[in-house]
Design a protein around this motif. Structure first.
Motif, mmCIF file in Angstrom:
data_model
loop_
_atom_site.group_PDB
_atom_site.id
_atom_site.type_symbol
_atom_site.label_atom_id
_atom_site.label_comp_id
_atom_site.label_asym_id
_atom_site.label_seq_id
_atom_site.Cartn_x
_atom_site.Cartn_y
_atom_site.Cartn_z
ATOM 1 N N ARG A 7 0.844 -1.193 0.000
ATOM 2 C CA ARG A 7 0.000 0.000 0.000
ATOM 3 C C ARG A 7 0.881 1.246 0.000
ATOM 4 O O ARG A 7 2.077 1.163 0.306
ATOM 5 N N PRO A 8 0.288 2.403 -0.319
ATOM 6 C CA PRO A 8 1.059 3.643 -0.229
ATOM 7 C C PRO A 8 1.491 3.893 1.223
ATOM 8 O O PRO A 8 0.731 3.641 2.165
ATOM 9 N N ALA A 9 2.704 4.380 1.373
ATOM 10 C CA ALA A 9 3.217 4.704 2.705
ATOM 11 C C ALA A 9 2.578 5.999 3.188
ATOM 12 O O ALA A 9 2.147 6.837 2.389
ATOM 13 N N VAL A 10 2.523 6.155 4.503
ATOM 14 C CA VAL A 10 2.016 7.381 5.119
ATOM 15 C C VAL A 10 3.155 8.065 5.871
ATOM 16 O O VAL A 10 4.159 7.444 6.213
ATOM 17 N N SER A 11 2.981 9.350 6.128
ATOM 18 C CA SER A 11 4.038 10.165 6.746
ATOM 19 C C SER A 11 4.573 9.570 8.040
ATOM 20 O O SER A 11 5.770 9.640 8.306
ATOM 21 N N ALA A 12 3.705 8.983 8.839
ATOM 22 C CA ALA A 12 4.125 8.425 10.129
ATOM 23 C C ALA A 12 5.088 7.254 9.974
ATOM 24 O O ALA A 12 5.723 6.836 10.951
ATOM 25 N N TRP A 64 7.302 11.312 -9.951
ATOM 26 C CA TRP A 64 7.351 10.795 -8.581
ATOM 27 C C TRP A 64 6.017 10.114 -8.267
ATOM 28 O O TRP A 64 4.989 10.785 -8.135
ATOM 29 N N LEU A 65 6.027 8.798 -8.155
ATOM 30 C CA LEU A 65 4.808 8.053 -7.873
ATOM 31 C C LEU A 65 4.680 7.685 -6.407
ATOM 32 O O LEU A 65 3.761 6.976 -6.029
ATOM 33 N N GLY A 66 5.596 8.144 -5.586
ATOM 34 C CA GLY A 66 5.480 7.960 -4.141
ATOM 35 C C GLY A 66 6.120 6.689 -3.624
ATOM 36 O O GLY A 66 6.673 5.885 -4.363
ATOM 37 N N TRP A 67 6.046 6.569 -2.305
ATOM 38 C CA TRP A 67 6.571 5.405 -1.590
ATOM 39 C C TRP A 67 5.480 4.370 -1.411
ATOM 40 O O TRP A 67 4.327 4.708 -1.118
ATOM 41 N N LEU A 68 5.862 3.116 -1.535
ATOM 42 C CA LEU A 68 5.002 1.986 -1.195
ATOM 43 C C LEU A 68 5.655 1.244 -0.042
ATOM 44 O O LEU A 68 6.881 1.220 0.068
ATOM 45 N N VAL A 69 4.841 0.623 0.802
ATOM 46 C CA VAL A 69 5.369 -0.271 1.827
ATOM 47 C C VAL A 69 4.657 -1.607 1.724
ATOM 48 O O VAL A 69 3.517 -1.691 1.282
ATOM 49 N N ALA A 70 5.363 -2.639 2.121
ATOM 50 C CA ALA A 70 4.779 -3.971 2.263
ATOM 51 C C ALA A 70 4.720 -4.240 3.759
ATOM 52 O O ALA A 70 5.725 -4.081 4.462
ATOM 53 N N THR A 71 3.553 -4.604 4.242
ATOM 54 C CA THR A 71 3.393 -4.882 5.664
ATOM 55 C C THR A 71 2.951 -6.318 5.863
ATOM 56 O O THR A 71 2.238 -6.888 5.040
ATOM 57 N N ALA A 81 9.350 0.466 -1.441
ATOM 58 C CA ALA A 81 9.698 0.751 -2.834
ATOM 59 C C ALA A 81 9.286 2.177 -3.161
ATOM 60 O O ALA A 81 8.354 2.721 -2.573
ATOM 61 N N ALA A 82 9.997 2.761 -4.114
ATOM 62 C CA ALA A 82 9.649 4.082 -4.625
ATOM 63 C C ALA A 82 10.053 4.136 -6.087
ATOM 64 O O ALA A 82 11.018 3.493 -6.503
ATOM 65 N N GLY A 83 9.303 4.894 -6.860
ATOM 66 C CA GLY A 83 9.621 5.016 -8.269
ATOM 67 C C GLY A 83 8.855 6.139 -8.923
ATOM 68 O O GLY A 83 8.081 6.848 -8.281
ATOM 69 N N GLY A 84 9.082 6.267 -10.220
ATOM 70 C CA GLY A 84 8.400 7.297 -10.980
ATOM 71 C C GLY A 84 8.567 7.059 -12.459
ATOM 72 O O GLY A 84 9.114 6.042 -12.887
ATOM 73 N N VAL A 85 8.084 8.009 -13.231
ATOM 74 C CA VAL A 85 8.212 7.977 -14.682
ATOM 75 C C VAL A 85 8.831 9.316 -15.081
ATOM 76 O O VAL A 85 8.150 10.245 -15.493
ATOM 77 N N GLU A 92 11.212 4.405 -13.635
ATOM 78 C CA GLU A 92 12.485 4.290 -12.916
ATOM 79 C C GLU A 92 12.213 3.805 -11.505
ATOM 80 O O GLU A 92 11.382 4.370 -10.788
ATOM 81 N N LEU A 93 12.898 2.719 -11.114
ATOM 82 C CA LEU A 93 12.836 2.235 -9.737
ATOM 83 C C LEU A 93 13.888 3.000 -8.954
ATOM 84 O O LEU A 93 15.074 2.908 -9.261
ATOM 85 N N TYR A 94 13.457 3.746 -7.951
ATOM 86 C CA TYR A 94 14.414 4.480 -7.130
ATOM 87 C C TYR A 94 14.848 3.647 -5.931
ATOM 88 O O TYR A 94 15.993 3.709 -5.511
ATOM 89 N N THR A 95 13.925 2.880 -5.389
ATOM 90 C CA THR A 95 14.201 2.026 -4.233
ATOM 91 C C THR A 95 13.307 0.800 -4.302
ATOM 92 O O THR A 95 12.134 0.911 -4.643
ATOM 93 N N LEU A 96 13.859 -0.351 -3.962
ATOM 94 C CA LEU A 96 13.078 -1.580 -3.823
ATOM 95 C C LEU A 96 13.837 -2.476 -2.862
ATOM 96 O O LEU A 96 14.978 -2.860 -3.142
ATOM 97 N N CYS A 97 13.242 -2.767 -1.718
ATOM 98 C CA CYS A 97 13.955 -3.601 -0.743
ATOM 99 C C CYS A 97 12.984 -4.410 0.109
ATOM 100 O O CYS A 97 11.819 -4.049 0.265
ATOM 101 N N ALA A 98 13.496 -5.500 0.630
ATOM 102 C CA ALA A 98 12.769 -6.346 1.583
ATOM 103 C C ALA A 98 13.678 -6.573 2.782
ATOM 104 O O ALA A 98 14.905 -6.647 2.642
#
Length: 158
Positions: A7-12, A64-71, A81-85, A92-98
Motif C-alpha cells: 500500500r502507499p506509505a504514510v508520513s508516520a 514521482w509516484l510515491g513510496w510503497l510499503v509492504a506490511t 519501494a519508490a519510483g516514478g516515470v 524508474e525504480l528508485y528504491t526496492l527492498c525487503a
C-alpha cells in the motif's frame, strides 16, 4: 511465503522506512563495498528528512509516484519501494527492498508488481533500475523479473 499487503506509505512511517533501508543497505553491501561507500549509501538513501519530505509529496505526479510499503499480518513494514516515470514512457525504480530476514518471501515481487502497475498507469512502456554495485546482490532478483543490461544499469519492457 507469508502474505503481505502492499500500500502507499504514510508520513508516520518515514522513520520505519529509513531504518529498514539502512538495515538492507548494510546487510547487502558491507561485504562487497568499502565501509565508507556503504555509509555514503546509507546517508544518501536513508535520510529521514528526505524520506519525510518525499512522503509529503502526493504520488500522482509522473516523475514521482510515491513510496510503497509492504506490511506483514502484524502491520510491520517488511519492504519498501519508490519510483516514478521521469521521462516519456520510461519508469524508474528508485528504491526496492525487503527486510533481510524476509527475503525470498515474495515481498520484492509484490512491491515490484504494484509499482509496475502505477508506472503503466502513467504510460511507462519500460522500467529501469541503477544498482549500487557490480556485481550486485540484487542482480538475481532483477534478472528473474526480466531485467537485463550491462554493468549497474538494468532495464525491461513492461
Amino acid at each position: 511465503m507469508h502474505a503481505v499487503e502492499v500500500r502507499p506509505a504514510v508520513s508516520a512511517e518515514a522513520a520505519a522506512i529509513s531504518q529498514l533501508l539502512a538495515l538492507v543497505i548494510r546487510d547487502s553491501y558491507t561485504e562487497i563495498l568499502e565501509k565508507r561507500a556503504v555509509e555514503r549509501l546509507v546517508s544518501t538513501n536513508c535520510s529521514l528528512p528526505r524520506i519525510s519530505a518525499e512522503l509529503g509529496i502526493p504520488g500522482g505526479a509522473p516523475s514521482w509516484l510515491g513510496w510503497l510499503v509492504a506490511t506483514d499480518a502484524d502491520g510491520q513494514i517488511v519492504g519498501a519501494a519508490a519510483g516514478g516515470v521521469p521521462g516519456p514512457g520510461q519508469g524508474e525504480l528508485y528504491t526496492l527492498c525487503a527486510a533481510p530476514n524476509r527475503r525470498r518471501d515474495g515481498i520484492g515481487s509484490a512491491l515490484l508488481s504494484v509499482l509496475t502497475e502505477r508506472m503503466r498507469d502513467h504510460d511507462a512502456k519500460g522500467q529501469s533500475v541503477s544498482l549500487p554495485a557490480e556485481p550486485d546482490p540484487s542482480m538475481p532478483f532483477y534478472t528473474a523479473h526480466g531485467f537485463a543490461g550491462a554493468g549497474r544499469r538494468l532495464s525491461r519492457e513492461i
